[in-house]
Structures are given as structure tokens and as C-alpha cells.
Motif scaffolding. Structure first.
Motif, PDB file in Angstrom:
ATOM      1  N   VAL A 173       0.861  -1.186   0.000  1.00  0.00           N
ATOM      2  CA  VAL A 173       0.000   0.000   0.000  1.00  0.00           C
ATOM      3  C   VAL A 173       0.896   1.234   0.000  1.00  0.00           C
ATOM      4  CG1 VAL A 173      -1.833   1.239   1.201  1.00  0.00           C
ATOM      5  CG2 VAL A 173      -1.724  -1.268   1.323  1.00  0.00           C
ATOM      6  N   PRO A 174       0.797   2.099  -1.012  1.00  0.00           N
ATOM      7  CA  PRO A 174       1.658   3.285  -1.063  1.00  0.00           C
ATOM      8  C   PRO A 174       1.420   4.201   0.130  1.00  0.00           C
ATOM      9  CG  PRO A 174       0.579   2.910  -3.177  1.00  0.00           C
ATOM     10  CD  PRO A 174      -0.088   2.010  -2.183  1.00  0.00           C
ATOM     11  N   MET A 175       2.505   4.746   0.666  1.00  0.00           N
ATOM     12  CA  MET A 175       2.413   5.727   1.736  1.00  0.00           C
ATOM     13  C   MET A 175       2.452   7.126   1.131  1.00  0.00           C
ATOM     14  SD  MET A 175       4.926   3.691   4.390  1.00  0.00           S
ATOM     15  CE  MET A 175       5.180   5.069   5.478  1.00  0.00           C
ATOM     16  N   ALA A 176       2.078   8.110   1.922  1.00  0.00           N
ATOM     17  CA  ALA A 176       1.943   9.471   1.388  1.00  0.00           C
ATOM     18  C   ALA A 176       2.814  10.441   2.170  1.00  0.00           C
ATOM     19  CB  ALA A 176       0.479   9.912   1.478  1.00  0.00           C
ATOM     20  N   PRO A 177       3.611  11.248   1.472  1.00  0.00           N
ATOM     21  CA  PRO A 177       3.918  11.167   0.038  1.00  0.00           C
ATOM     22  C   PRO A 177       5.272  10.506  -0.227  1.00  0.00           C
ATOM     23  CG  PRO A 177       4.541  13.308   0.829  1.00  0.00           C
ATOM     24  CD  PRO A 177       4.056  12.536   2.036  1.00  0.00           C
ATOM     25  N   PHE A 178       6.022  10.148   0.851  1.00  0.00           N
ATOM     26  CA  PHE A 178       7.326   9.522   0.648  1.00  0.00           C
ATOM     27  C   PHE A 178       7.606   8.579   1.801  1.00  0.00           C
ATOM     28  CE2 PHE A 178       8.367  12.602   3.749  1.00  0.00           C
ATOM     29  CZ  PHE A 178       8.022  13.860   3.282  1.00  0.00           C
ATOM     30  N   GLY A 179       8.741   7.868   1.725  1.00  0.00           N
ATOM     31  CA  GLY A 179       9.056   6.869   2.732  1.00  0.00           C
ATOM     32  C   GLY A 179       9.472   7.464   4.065  1.00  0.00           C
ATOM     33  N   ARG A 180       9.397   6.623   5.087  1.00  0.00           N
ATOM     34  CA  ARG A 180       9.865   7.025   6.411  1.00  0.00           C
ATOM     35  C   ARG A 180      10.360   5.802   7.170  1.00  0.00           C
ATOM     36  NH1 ARG A 180       6.147  10.526   8.769  1.00  0.00           N
ATOM     37  NH2 ARG A 180       4.936  10.761   6.849  1.00  0.00           N
ATOM     38  N   GLU A 181      11.359   6.016   8.014  1.00  0.00           N
ATOM     39  CA  GLU A 181      11.892   5.011   8.923  1.00  0.00           C
ATOM     40  C   GLU A 181      12.090   5.679  10.284  1.00  0.00           C
ATOM     41  OE1 GLU A 181      16.263   4.393   8.507  1.00  0.00           O
ATOM     42  OE2 GLU A 181      15.953   5.351   6.555  1.00  0.00           O
ATOM     43  N   GLN A 182      12.252   4.855  11.330  1.00  0.00           N
ATOM     44  CA  GLN A 182      12.449   5.390  12.688  1.00  0.00           C
ATOM     45  C   GLN A 182      11.300   6.313  13.083  1.00  0.00           C
ATOM     46  OE1 GLN A 182      16.380   7.190  12.773  1.00  0.00           O
ATOM     47  NE2 GLN A 182      17.409   5.246  12.366  1.00  0.00           N
ATOM     48  N   HIS A 183      10.118   5.998  12.596  1.00  0.00           N
ATOM     49  CA  HIS A 183       8.909   6.759  12.894  1.00  0.00           C
ATOM     50  C   HIS A 183       8.130   6.040  13.998  1.00  0.00           C
ATOM     51  CE1 HIS A 183       8.081   3.675   9.897  1.00  0.00           C
ATOM     52  NE2 HIS A 183       6.836   3.630  10.353  1.00  0.00           N
TER      53      HIS A 183
END
Length: 361
Positions: free
Chosen positions: A101-111
Motif C-alpha cells: 500500500v503506497p504511503m503518502a507522500p514519501f518513505g519514512r523510517e524510525q517513525h
């Protein structure tokens, strides 16, 4: 005693499933070997077995148990050090991960990923981790597991005041999430917290059940009027008080008879000629749908009955029914609000539905 895992892994996630087993997802064996595999540990037998794999390997992700028993695995770092801009939902019954499932609007880590009382999941902050977004994030997004026919979907929402990663986030009351600490964009630790909220919707199809939350399994369905007694009026009172909103006495549910001719009328809604409701939480945004032949005015007040703002919905074709939304945002907390039709108080009746309100700090 517990037995060995099927795969050596670290920097992975562990999520307690509804049946008491534990889902282990991702991680890596060494800095250069990222894992897309998953396994399920059964504490009753002390054994672990492999299950379906993800479409992409990841570390630094989140894994959140949804209210329907599935697990949302979101974001993280993949091979090459890039932040993933997709999530996958694991179905324990099938032992498989769904289509990304695409996330909006870009990737994230350590969230962080905080499960909300309405069943949605708030993703906040983190690190973009790859050009051109090689930054600590202040943005946030919400995952709705019911979107796209149950496959789920993301939508952006208002961000945090501070950029932060490696922080914590937890829902402290219905619709309010405490986000605290973490590392900022300068690399130093953050000694501040902030609160995220809403908007949260009430569609008048159910009351909160004994748990005081809306959108959970123990919700009480709004009664349907039995023919030939339709239409039926049901007093609201304080059925939603646990959410921070109390409807005034005299504000009513209303359901038109089946087969009235307009599908919209088969829904539950409010008939309003005066004060709608008051809040016990600090609300700064309100919107509500009106279906009527009359021009309507939404007015928000503070605790001293001073007007904080108004919103007017004008009927473009007087005498004909029309559907529109009244909304307003204030800088001060709204204590109570009303939606009135044109003309003197108590004259025409407005039919109102789909109430949304945003809780602030």
C-alpha cells in the motif's frame, strides 16, 4: 522453554497477535543482509515457524496490530539504506502479506505508529533516509484499514511542530495522541512533547458501547424505525460524552421511512432548530453536512457564549433540497456550537449529518 527462531534476525519487530502468538517481521542478519521474511512464535509450544514473506526487506519499520486482527507493517529501511514508501498488511489467518500500500507522500523510517480508537493508525515523523528527502520528518499520515475495499490506504494529515525521529507516540484519549521526545533535525535530543488530534467523525449510525469508544466491536447500532411508526425520533442526550461531545437535550436522531425515494433519507441524522452540542475537550475545527431547503449558519461559541466564528451555507436554489458542508476553524477552543436555518429560531428544520471535529492542544 522457548526454542530457536527459524531465522537469525535483529532490528526486527514483534507483534502480539489476537490469538496470543507473536509475529516477528523483517530485520537483518548483518548490516548488508536485510530480511523480507517473517515467522510466528507460539508461546504455548515454545516453537517458531516461518510464514509468508514481505515484498521488500526492511528494518526500522513499525508493526501494528489492527482491530480486525491483521498487522500493518509500515515504512522502514530497505536494502541500500533507502526509506520505504510502502506498507504491507499481514493476514494471520492466511499467513500472507497483502499487496503493498503506497504511503503518502514519501518513505519514512524510525517513525512511530499509534493505533487510534477509531481503528486507524497514525504514522508520525521519522527519517526520509534517501535523496532528495534525506531529512528528519515532521509530517504525519493516517492509515485507514477499511479503505479500498479493506486493502487499506494512507492519507496525509497535519504534521508536528517539530521534526523528530526515534520518538514515542501513544493515544492518551479518544482522538488525541501524545508524541514525545526523539532526535531532532540537528541531531540532538528533543525535550518537548506535543499532541496530535483528529479530525474525528460521527456519522450517527452507532453509539459508543461500554468501552466508551466509537468504531469498536461493542458499538450500539442506532435503532431503525419500524414501519408503520416511521419516522421515529430518538433523543441523543449524552451518548457520545465519552468522546468529549455532549448533544443538547432536544437534539434528535431522525430516520425517514424506508422507500422514501431518496437514498440519503435512509441514513440517520439530526434535525436541528437550535444548539447542537458542547465539548469537554479543546476543539478548534468543526464541520457538519446539511441537507435542507434552507440556508444554514454554523456558529461556534466559547464558554462565555462569545461568538468565535460563523460559517454560512447558502441554498443556490431556494425551495429545493441541497446538500452541502458547513465548516469553520478557530484559534480559541470551541465550547459549544449551533446550526440554525434562515428565519426566526424554531422555524424551519435542518437535517444534519456527518459531523467532524478536531481536538487540539
Amino acid at each position: 522453554a522457548a526454542g530457536p527462531l527459524t531465522t537469525v534476525r535483529d532490528n526486527h519487530t514483534a507483534t502480539l497477535l489476537s490469538d496470543g502468538r507473536v509475529l516477528l517481521v523483517g530485520g537483518f542478519v548483518a548490516a548488508s543482509t536485510y530480511l523480507d521474511s517473517a515467522e510466528i512464535f507460539d508461546p504455548a509450544t515454545g516453537t517458531s515457524r516461518s510464514t509468508g514473506s514481505m515484498s521488500a526487506p526492511r528494518i526500522n519499520h513499525t508493526a501494528t496490530l489492527l482491530r480486525d486482527g491483521r498487522v500493518l507493517v509500515a515504512g522502514g529501511t530497505t536494502t541500500g539504506g533507502n526509506a520505504l514508501a510502502a506498507a504491507e498488511v499481514f493476514n494471520p489467518a492466511a499467513g500472507t502479506f497483502g499487496t503493498p500500500v503506497p504511503m503518502a507522500p514519501f518513505g519514512r523510517e524510525q517513525h512511530t505508529a499509534a493505533l487510534l480508537s477509531n481503528g486507524q493508525v497514525l504514522l508520525a515523523g521519522g527519517y526520509a533516509g534517501s535523496p532528495p528527502f534525506d531529512v528528519v520528518l515532521s509530517s504525519a499520515e493516517i492509515f485507514d484499514p477499511t479503505a479500498s475495499g479493506g486493502a487499506g490506504g494512507f492519507a496525509t494529515t497535519h504534521g508536528m511542530a517539530d521534526r523528530r525521529r526515534l520518538h514515542v507516540a501513544t493515544e492518551v484519549s479518544y482522538g488525541r495522541v501524545l508524541v514525545a521526545g526523539g532526535y531532532g533535525s540537528s541531531g540532538g535530543s528533543i525535550a518537548e512533547a506535543e499532541t496530535f488530534a483528529g479530525p474525528w467523525a460521527i456519522d450517527f449510525e452507532a453509539f459508543p458501547g461500554p468501552d466508551g469508544l466509537l468504531g469498536t466491536a461493542d458499538d450500539v447500532p442506532t435503532p431503525v424505525c419500524p414501519p408503520p411508526a416511521c419516522p421515529e425520533l430518538i433523543g441523543l442526550g449524552g451518548q457520545y460524552a465519552s468522546l468529549g461531545i455532549t448533544f443538547s437535550q432536544g437534539t434528535l436522531f431522525y430516520e425517514s421511512p424506508p422507500g422514501y425515494g431518496d437514498p440519503w433519507f435512509s441514513d440517520h441524522y439530526i434535525s436541528s432548530t437550535g444548539l447542537i452540542a458542547s465539548f469537554s475537550v479543546p476543539v478548534r475545527e468543526v464541520s457538519i453536512t446539511s441537507y435542507s431547503v434552507h440556508t444554514a449558519t454554523l456558529t461556534a461559541y466559547d464558554a462565555s457564549n462569545n461568538v468565535l466564528g460563523t460559517s454560512v451555507l447558502t441554498n443556490p436554489s431556494p425551495g429545493s433540497f441541497f446538500l452541502g458542508t458547513l465548516s469553520l476553524t478557530t484559534t480559541q477552543p470551541i465550547d459549544h456550537f449551533s446550526v440554525l436555518p434562515e428565519g426566526p429560531p424554531g422555524s424551519p428544520i435542518l437535517n444534519l449529518d456527518d459531523l467532524e471535529f478536531t481536538v487540539g492542544n
